[in-house]
Design a protein around this motif. Sequence first.
Motif, PDB file in Angstrom:
ATOM      1  N   TRP A 156       0.823  -1.207   0.000  1.00 17.62           N
ATOM      2  CA  TRP A 156       0.000   0.000   0.000  1.00 17.62           C
ATOM      3  C   TRP A 156       0.859   1.260   0.000  1.00 17.62           C
ATOM      4  CZ3 TRP A 156      -4.706   0.518  -1.584  1.00 17.62           C
ATOM      5  CH2 TRP A 156      -5.554  -0.575  -1.574  1.00 17.62           C
ATOM      6  N   GLU A 177     -13.220  -8.627  -2.127  1.00 18.55           N
ATOM      7  CA  GLU A 177     -12.218  -9.008  -1.142  1.00 18.55           C
ATOM      8  C   GLU A 177     -10.848  -8.462  -1.526  1.00 18.55           C
ATOM      9  OE1 GLU A 177     -10.364 -13.034   0.821  1.00 18.55           O
ATOM     10  OE2 GLU A 177     -12.397 -13.099   0.015  1.00 18.55           O
ATOM     11  N   GLY A 178     -10.141  -7.966  -0.525  1.00 20.43           N
ATOM     12  CA  GLY A 178      -8.794  -7.436  -0.739  1.00 20.43           C
ATOM     13  C   GLY A 178      -8.759  -5.986  -1.161  1.00 20.43           C
ATOM     14  N   THR A 179      -9.923  -5.381  -1.373  1.00 19.57           N
ATOM     15  CA  THR A 179      -9.945  -3.975  -1.792  1.00 19.57           C
ATOM     16  C   THR A 179     -10.090  -3.073  -0.573  1.00 19.57           C
ATOM     17  OG1 THR A 179     -12.353  -3.859  -2.100  1.00 19.57           O
ATOM     18  CG2 THR A 179     -11.029  -4.572  -3.999  1.00 19.57           C
ATOM     19  N   ARG A 180      -9.708  -1.820  -0.758  1.00 14.12           N
ATOM     20  CA  ARG A 180      -9.881  -0.778   0.245  1.00 14.12           C
ATOM     21  C   ARG A 180     -10.454   0.436  -0.475  1.00 14.12           C
ATOM     22  NH1 ARG A 180      -4.265   0.067   3.392  1.00 14.12           N
ATOM     23  NH2 ARG A 180      -5.528   1.566   4.542  1.00 14.12           N
TER      24      ARG A 180
END
Length: 193
Positions: free
Chosen positions: A131, A175-178
Amino acid sequence: MSEPPPAVRLTDPRALRAYAHPTRMALVGLLRVHGPLTATRAAELLGTESVASCSFHLRQLAKYGLVEEAGGGRGREKPWQATAAFTSWDSSPADPEQAAAVDTLQRAVLDGYFARATAWLAHRAEETPQWREAAGFGDTLVHVTAAELLELQARIEELTRPYRERRPAGGEPPEGTRPVQLIQLAVPTDVRP
């Protein structure tokens, strides 16, 4: 291609000034991301406002059509929902009162962008290397006409559409996203402060 998400368009100077309040913009943002929320839950998520304050601001937003009751609950425990996925306004209205209100709102929006970027920098070290590498900011200087700038902005909007549409209304994000806010500033640089 799917229909663009609905937008609330603000034209009343009172509505523009009402929306320019940082807590109100934050509340609308929470409702858009999390779906219906009570004033109690909104206060928990904000972490900076009381339940009474959130309740007051939600009622003010409802006066201008930015939020509405979602049904169920009573008092501060009734859920509220955003009325649209986006809020828009005329960036250069002819009416002087509306123009002053737009300036106030745009300054508040810019302040919010700055606050989120500053918060990212303050907490960046706590993020994963992936990130930290993916997030960031920069700029590109281009020489364009006003018409070309409008076209460029439309093309950027089109590039982001598939990512905006990945989450069904009220559904869970993939899933896995922000949530990531892409901030677009397109301003001439030959204007001196």
